[in-house]
Design an enzyme around this catalytic site. Structure first.
Site, PDB file in Angstrom:
ATOM      1  N   ALA A 140       0.663  -1.207  -0.011  1.00  0.00           N
ATOM      2  CA  ALA A 140       0.103  -0.033   0.029  1.00  0.00           C
ATOM      3  C   ALA A 140       1.085   1.220   0.183  1.00  0.00           C
ATOM      4  O   ALA A 140       1.755   1.311   0.899  1.00  0.00           O
ATOM      5  CB  ALA A 140      -0.887   0.011   1.101  1.00  0.00           C
ATOM      6  N   ALA A 141       0.928   2.072  -1.079  1.00  0.00           N
ATOM      7  CA  ALA A 141       1.560   3.234  -1.163  1.00  0.00           C
ATOM      8  C   ALA A 141       0.886   4.506  -1.048  1.00  0.00           C
ATOM      9  O   ALA A 141      -0.120   4.372  -0.643  1.00  0.00           O
ATOM     10  CB  ALA A 141       2.148   3.347  -2.472  1.00  0.00           C
ATOM     11  N   LEU A 143      -0.434   6.662  -3.064  1.00  0.00           N
ATOM     12  CA  LEU A 143      -1.586   7.121  -4.197  1.00  0.00           C
ATOM     13  C   LEU A 143      -2.332   5.928  -4.219  1.00  0.00           C
ATOM     14  O   LEU A 143      -3.470   6.137  -4.898  1.00  0.00           O
ATOM     15  CB  LEU A 143      -0.937   7.607  -5.211  1.00  0.00           C
ATOM     16  CG  LEU A 143      -0.171   8.703  -5.391  1.00  0.00           C
ATOM     17  CD1 LEU A 143       0.122   9.363  -6.691  1.00  0.00           C
ATOM     18  CD2 LEU A 143      -0.889   9.951  -4.493  1.00  0.00           C
ATOM     19  N   ASP A 295      10.985   9.958  -9.318  1.00  0.00           N
ATOM     20  CA  ASP A 295      10.519   9.416  -7.972  1.00  0.00           C
ATOM     21  C   ASP A 295      11.417   7.938  -7.504  1.00  0.00           C
ATOM     22  O   ASP A 295      10.877   7.165  -7.517  1.00  0.00           O
ATOM     23  CB  ASP A 295       9.149   9.367  -7.832  1.00  0.00           C
ATOM     24  CG  ASP A 295       8.598   9.170  -6.273  1.00  0.00           C
ATOM     25  OD1 ASP A 295       9.529   9.294  -5.399  1.00  0.00           O
ATOM     26  OD2 ASP A 295       7.523   8.529  -6.178  1.00  0.00           O
TER      27      ASP A 295
END
Length: 566
Positions: A140-141, A143, A295
């Site tokens: 789970a990041a 965004l 990123d």
């Protein structure tokens, strides 16, 4: 699901966002109170720990508190935390360990909500789309979150689903950040704060691109195309049939996170080689393609069992114009030449200085800051060193950070941080300089050929020491091969385009009324072991052979005419 009033925005629009929240000031005020309240609590706690003499004992708890604060504040602040998590030279280990969890250990949202988003986006039931999707995500990041699923055709896939209510969170945060920038700008030096809102707008533009998974999928395919000649760099394939703006289905690739040093060693992978691959791929993105991953934190980089480096998450990418790429190469060339006057003008071309600035004082300051980079202190060089040195310079001279360079610097600094986490002794200049030297010696583009000539000549005189240094630097790159370089050099010298350089080299051999046999001997010592007579002959034949058909084609009509006239 009801849509937010700003959901219609396809691109970041600061004016439309400001217009929306200007009519809802209480939302912004409440968000600002939340931010201040959370951070004030942390700072008060740290001060109390210091006064009570328990600073070291309670530091892990405070680090966890910082991570929880950033997580609660959402995507914008998580992005900042992710960038800091790659800087072991800036952040002490207690905080670093916690910030690293921001990369892919964030709280997931319910799978039922994810399934609802998938079905809404793709217009089919979940059973029609996937053969299997698990109850819990694998990551789970900031965004979205990722599930490891399977298609009906049997392929293992990564299914990326966007978090709900992203637009309200992101737009409000960007609005508040722009307000804070306007309030704090007068308190900062003009040259540092002048473009602060521009930097936030640039970040906002990239954040909006990142929440569009169609854009991310296109970026992934473009990235893979650029690296099609490099088998050590990879990106997952996209399944367009099962992708949309908020759902992305792509190839599942098994890999080891670059932060897992023990896992990398256990897999028998060479850490130094991985560092080399990572930095080289970053340099190629900036200086060759002009299309770069903005990123590249460790959560977006994996090492595979066969030694490849796999990039994922292509939401935050940027494109450099040709003039910017050339100006970046110019700045490296002028740094190698220790030509600080021209380096000052490079900063004008890149937008760090205004065209009306007085260059000579800045050139002197640049020499004092960067003068030892090509000398014995090169071992101490990294971007942290340059940042520290430039911070003082930016107070004294009218430097201003162009908004676009905020992402470039973030990308480079993050790449360096990843390399430092794998190898604390890593120095980026040991990879960057050989790469630039190799490109100058081997690239066939007219722009880089002109820059090579600029390196080799000063005030019209051939610089033997520069050629010697360039070859030494290039030879430290394992990918550098002198034989094809010699072939290209001979081919260029024989061409019409190489006429000027051909004459200049012949003159250089007899410059100052003497034969420069010592200089030639020193260069031969550098290249002689690799350029054996037979190899050099093959290179010459190859160079001549490539231009022979055109020469024959030109000569044939003349031969025919002379023959018919006899």
């Amino acid at each position: 699901m009801s849509q937010h009033p700003l959901a219609y925005l396809k691109k970041y629009d600061a004016k439309a966002i400001a217009q929306h929240y200007n009519q809802r000031p209480l939302l912004a005020v409440w968000r600002l109170i939340q931010i201040v309240y959370m951070f004030v609590g942390l700072f008060v706690g740290l001060q109390l720990d210091k006064w009570s003499g328990q600073e070291d004992a309670k530091l892990p708890r405070r680090a966890a508190q910082l991570r929880r604060i950033i997580t609660k504040l959402g995507p914008t602040y998580i992005k900042v935390g992710q960038a800091l998590s790659t800087r072991p030279d800036l952040v002490r280990k207690d905080f670093l360990d916690e910030l690293t969890k921001l990369q892919d250990q964030l709280p997931p949202f319910p799978t039922s909500v994810a399934i609802e988003i998938i079905e809404q986006e793709l217009g089919k039931s979940i059973d029609q789309i996937y053969d299997y999707i698990p109850d819990l995500p694998v990551a789970a990041a900031s965004l979205g979150q990722v599930f490891r699923g399977r298609l009906h055709t049997g392929e293992e896939v990564a299914i990326k689903v966007q978090r709900p209510n992203l637009i309200p969170t992101i737009t409000l945060d960007l609005y508040v950040l722009r307000l804070l920038a306007a309030l704090t700008q007068p308190l900062l030096p003009v040259n540092l704060g002048a473009d602060l809102r521009g930097i936030i707008d640039e970040f906002g533009s990239k954040l909006f691109e990142e929440v569009d998974y169609v854009n991310e999928a296109k970026n992934a395919e473009r990235f893979a195309t650029y690296f099609s000649d490099e088998p050590r760099v990879d990106a997952p394939s996209i399944y367009w049939r099962y992708s949309s703006k908020r759902v992305l289905t792509m190839e599942w690739i098994d890999g080891i996170k670059l932060t897992d040093v023990e896992g990398i060693k256990a897999a028998g992978l060479d850490i130094d080689e991985l560092v080399q691959i990572g930095v080289m791929s970053g340099l190629r993105q900036l200086l060759e393609f002009g299309f770069f991953h903005a990123d590249p934190h460790p959560g977006n980089l994996f090492a595979t069992a066969d030694g490849r480096m796999v990039y994922i998450d292509f939401g935050m990418m940027d494109q450099l114009e040709q003039t910017t790429k050339e100006a970046l190469v110019d700045s490296v060339v002028h740094l190698m030449n220790k030509d600080y006057q021209k380096l000052g003008y490079d900063y004008v071309n890149l937008g760090f200085l205004t065209p009306d600035v007085d260059i000579p004082p800045i050139a002197n300051a640049l020499e004092s800051v960067l003068g030892d980079i090509m000398n014995e202190k090169v071992r101490d060089f990294n971007f942290k060193v340059v940042t520290d040195r430039f911070s003082g310079l930016m107070y004294e001279y009218p430097f201003c950070m162009p908004a676009k360079f905020a992402l470039i610097i973030r990308s480079v600094v993050t790449q360096e941080g990843v390399a430092l986490s794998l190898n604390p002794e890593f120095k980026i200049v040991q990879v960057a300089y050989p790469y630039v030297a190799r490109r100058l010696l081997t690239d066939e583009s007219p722009g880089l050929r002109q820059r090579l000539i600029e390196v080799l000549f000063k005030n019209g005189k051939f610089q033997w020491s520069r050629l010697e240094n360039l070859i030494k630097i290039a030879k430290s790159d394992d990918d550098f091969d002198l034989v094809p370089t010699a072939r290209m050099g001979i081919q260029f010298l024989m061409s019409d385009e190489g006429k000027f350089l051909r004459k200049r080299i012949l003159l250089a051999l007899t410059e100052d009324d003497r034969l420069h046999t010592d200089e030639v001997a020193r260069i031969w010592q550098l290249v002689g072991a690799e350029l054996k007579p037979n190899k050099l002959w093959d290179a010459a034949v190859g160079a001549i052979g490539s231009s022979l058909p055109r020469a024959i084609a030109t000569a044939l009509p003349l031969a025919f005419l002379s023959g018919s006239g006899s």
